[in-house]
Design a protein around this motif. Structure first.
Motif, PDB file in Angstrom:
ATOM      1  N   ARG A  65      48.248  29.296  37.626  1.00 32.93           N
ATOM      2  CA  ARG A  65      47.466  29.773  36.469  1.00 32.93           C
ATOM      3  C   ARG A  65      46.016  30.110  36.870  1.00 32.93           C
ATOM      4  N   GLU A  66      45.428  29.289  37.717  1.00 28.52           N
ATOM      5  CA  GLU A  66      44.062  29.563  38.176  1.00 28.52           C
ATOM      6  C   GLU A  66      44.035  30.832  39.032  1.00 28.52           C
ATOM      7  N   LEU A  67      45.034  30.996  39.873  1.00 32.63           N
ATOM      8  CA  LEU A  67      45.128  32.216  40.680  1.00 32.63           C
ATOM      9  C   LEU A  67      45.282  33.443  39.790  1.00 32.63           C
ATOM     10  N   MET A  68      46.046  33.326  38.734  1.00 32.46           N
ATOM     11  CA  MET A  68      46.203  34.448  37.796  1.00 32.46           C
ATOM     12  C   MET A  68      44.865  34.799  37.134  1.00 32.46           C
ATOM     13  N   LYS A  69      44.128  33.766  36.695  1.00 33.75           N
ATOM     14  CA  LYS A  69      42.817  34.017  36.059  1.00 33.75           C
ATOM     15  C   LYS A  69      41.885  34.755  37.012  1.00 33.75           C
ATOM     16  N   ARG A  70      41.826  34.282  38.238  1.00 35.40           N
ATOM     17  CA  ARG A  70      40.931  34.901  39.218  1.00 35.40           C
ATOM     18  C   ARG A  70      41.403  36.296  39.617  1.00 35.40           C
ATOM     19  N   THR A  71      42.709  36.508  39.618  1.00 35.52           N
ATOM     20  CA  THR A  71      43.251  37.828  39.935  1.00 35.52           C
ATOM     21  C   THR A  71      42.900  38.827  38.837  1.00 35.52           C
ATOM     22  N   ILE A  72      42.973  38.397  37.602  1.00 37.82           N
ATOM     23  CA  ILE A  72      42.599  39.271  36.475  1.00 37.82           C
ATOM     24  C   ILE A  72      41.131  39.668  36.577  1.00 37.82           C
ATOM     25  N   LYS A  73      40.274  38.708  36.902  1.00 39.72           N
ATOM     26  CA  LYS A  73      38.842  39.022  37.072  1.00 39.72           C
ATOM     27  C   LYS A  73      38.617  39.980  38.237  1.00 39.72           C
ATOM     28  N   ALA A  74      39.310  39.742  39.335  1.00 40.31           N
ATOM     29  CA  ALA A  74      39.169  40.630  40.501  1.00 40.31           C
ATOM     30  C   ALA A  74      39.689  42.030  40.181  1.00 40.31           C
ATOM     31  N   LYS A  75      40.763  42.098  39.405  1.00 45.00           N
ATOM     32  CA  LYS A  75      41.324  43.402  39.019  1.00 45.00           C
ATOM     33  C   LYS A  75      40.320  44.176  38.166  1.00 45.00           C
ATOM     34  N   GLU A  76      39.666  43.471  37.252  1.00 43.43           N
ATOM     35  CA  GLU A  76      38.645  44.129  36.416  1.00 43.43           C
ATOM     36  C   GLU A  76      37.502  44.657  37.276  1.00 43.43           C
ATOM     37  N   ALA A  77      37.087  43.890  38.258  1.00 42.46           N
ATOM     38  CA  ALA A  77      36.012  44.326  39.161  1.00 42.46           C
ATOM     39  C   ALA A  77      36.470  45.501  40.018  1.00 42.46           C
ATOM     40  N   ALA A  78      37.713  45.448  40.473  1.00 43.96           N
ATOM     41  CA  ALA A  78      38.248  46.535  41.309  1.00 43.96           C
ATOM     42  C   ALA A  78      38.397  47.823  40.508  1.00 43.96           C
ATOM     43  N   LYS A  79      38.717  47.689  39.233  1.00 49.02           N
ATOM     44  CA  LYS A  79      38.891  48.873  38.379  1.00 49.02           C
ATOM     45  C   LYS A  79      37.599  49.674  38.305  1.00 49.02           C
ATOM     46  N   ILE A  80      36.492  48.985  38.222  1.00 46.89           N
ATOM     47  CA  ILE A  80      35.197  49.644  38.107  1.00 46.89           C
ATOM     48  C   ILE A  80      34.862  50.424  39.379  1.00 46.89           C
ATOM     49  N   SER A  81      35.193  49.859  40.524  1.00 44.67           N
ATOM     50  CA  SER A  81      34.765  50.444  41.801  1.00 44.67           C
ATOM     51  C   SER A  81      35.881  51.088  42.611  1.00 44.67           C
ATOM     52  N   ARG A  82      37.098  51.167  42.094  1.00 41.72           N
ATOM     53  CA  ARG A  82      38.226  51.622  42.913  1.00 41.72           C
ATOM     54  C   ARG A  82      38.098  53.054  43.398  1.00 41.72           C
ATOM     55  N   LYS A  83      37.370  53.891  42.660  1.00 44.41           N
ATOM     56  CA  LYS A  83      37.219  55.295  43.076  1.00 44.41           C
ATOM     57  C   LYS A  83      36.316  55.443  44.286  1.00 44.41           C
ATOM     58  N   SER A  84      35.558  54.392  44.581  1.00 38.49           N
ATOM     59  CA  SER A  84      34.671  54.461  45.746  1.00 38.49           C
ATOM     60  C   SER A  84      35.428  54.229  47.046  1.00 38.49           C
ATOM     61  N   GLY A  85      36.694  53.846  46.941  1.00 32.81           N
ATOM     62  CA  GLY A  85      37.517  53.653  48.138  1.00 32.81           C
ATOM     63  C   GLY A  85      37.279  52.302  48.769  1.00 32.81           C
ATOM     64  N   GLY A  86      37.388  52.233  50.081  1.00 34.32           N
ATOM     65  CA  GLY A  86      37.142  50.993  50.804  1.00 34.32           C
ATOM     66  C   GLY A  86      38.147  49.899  50.524  1.00 34.32           C
ATOM     67  N   GLY A  87      39.356  50.225  50.164  1.00 35.09           N
ATOM     68  CA  GLY A  87      40.388  49.230  49.919  1.00 35.09           C
ATOM     69  C   GLY A  87      40.510  48.785  48.477  1.00 35.09           C
ATOM     70  N   LEU A  88      39.535  49.113  47.653  1.00 31.43           N
ATOM     71  CA  LEU A  88      39.579  48.662  46.261  1.00 31.43           C
ATOM     72  C   LEU A  88      40.735  49.283  45.491  1.00 31.43           C
ATOM     73  N   LYS A  89      41.089  50.507  45.794  1.00 25.63           N
ATOM     74  CA  LYS A  89      42.219  51.162  45.130  1.00 25.63           C
ATOM     75  C   LYS A  89      43.516  50.424  45.473  1.00 25.63           C
ATOM     76  N   THR A  90      43.652  50.044  46.736  1.00 26.95           N
ATOM     77  CA  THR A  90      44.828  49.288  47.171  1.00 26.95           C
ATOM     78  C   THR A  90      44.889  47.949  46.444  1.00 26.95           C
ATOM     79  N   CYS A  91      43.762  47.264  46.401  1.00 29.11           N
ATOM     80  CA  CYS A  91      43.718  45.965  45.734  1.00 29.11           C
ATOM     81  C   CYS A  91      44.059  46.097  44.255  1.00 29.11           C
ATOM     82  N   TYR A  92      43.504  47.093  43.607  1.00 29.72           N
ATOM     83  CA  TYR A  92      43.730  47.279  42.181  1.00 29.72           C
ATOM     84  C   TYR A  92      45.227  47.392  41.882  1.00 29.72           C
TER      85      TYR A  92
END
Length: 167
Positions: A65-92
């Protein structure tokens, strides 16, 4: 063809035997309510999430459950920056897959299905591995790369805890 089938069967039996003996050994290690995090590679992180929980199933569930919470937060952060590349699109994109696998893992705990639990946690760990690799393995100096490394470590801990789950 028949030789390949016999070889494949032998390999599967060997893996199942090794897996069962590993689980039996882990359960012996747990003995009388010992620290479930003793089987993890990232013990400090595990203990900070589990917070003294001795029940293995509960500790595994709390970790997922804690991993899910942190993954959701990371996904939200990746969504904002995913167009800049650098692996964020893959992570998203991998975060969605990881979250699906983690949701299935929670159901597996409730159903006492340790086999499927291991499969789903292994799949989520692969999703985090792929993201971690795309971000430079956590060696990059940016905060997001370090976050992906932590998610990978948490997933690894969940998988380690799952080996102790009683079926």
């Amino acid at each position: 063809m028949s030789t390949n089938l016999h070889l494949a069967t032998a390999v599967i039996l060997l893996l199942l035997t090794a897996s069962q003996s590993g689980v039996a050994m882990a359960q012996r290690v747990m003995g009388g309510g010992r620290d479930p995090c003793s089987v993890s590679d990232f013990k400090v992180l595990c203990r900070s999430v589990v917070k003294g929980q001795k029940n293995v199933n509960a500790a595994t569930e709390v970790s997922i459950r804690e991993l899910m919470k942190r993954t959701i937060k990371a996904k939200e952060a990746a969504k904002i920056s995913r167009k800049s590349g650098g692996g964020l699109k893959t992570c998203y994109s991998n975060y969605d897959s990881a979250l699906e696998n983690l949701q299935k893992a929670l159901k597996n705990i409730k159903q006492n299905d340790g086999f499927s639990l291991n499969i789903n946690l292994s799949a989520s760990l692969t999703d985090f591995d792929t993201c971690n690799d795309a971000m430079g393995g956590g060696t990059a100096s940016n905060v997001f790369a370090k976050s992906t490394s932590t998610l990978h470590e948490m997933a690894d801990n969940c998988l380690a805890l799952s080996t102790l789950v009683k079926q």
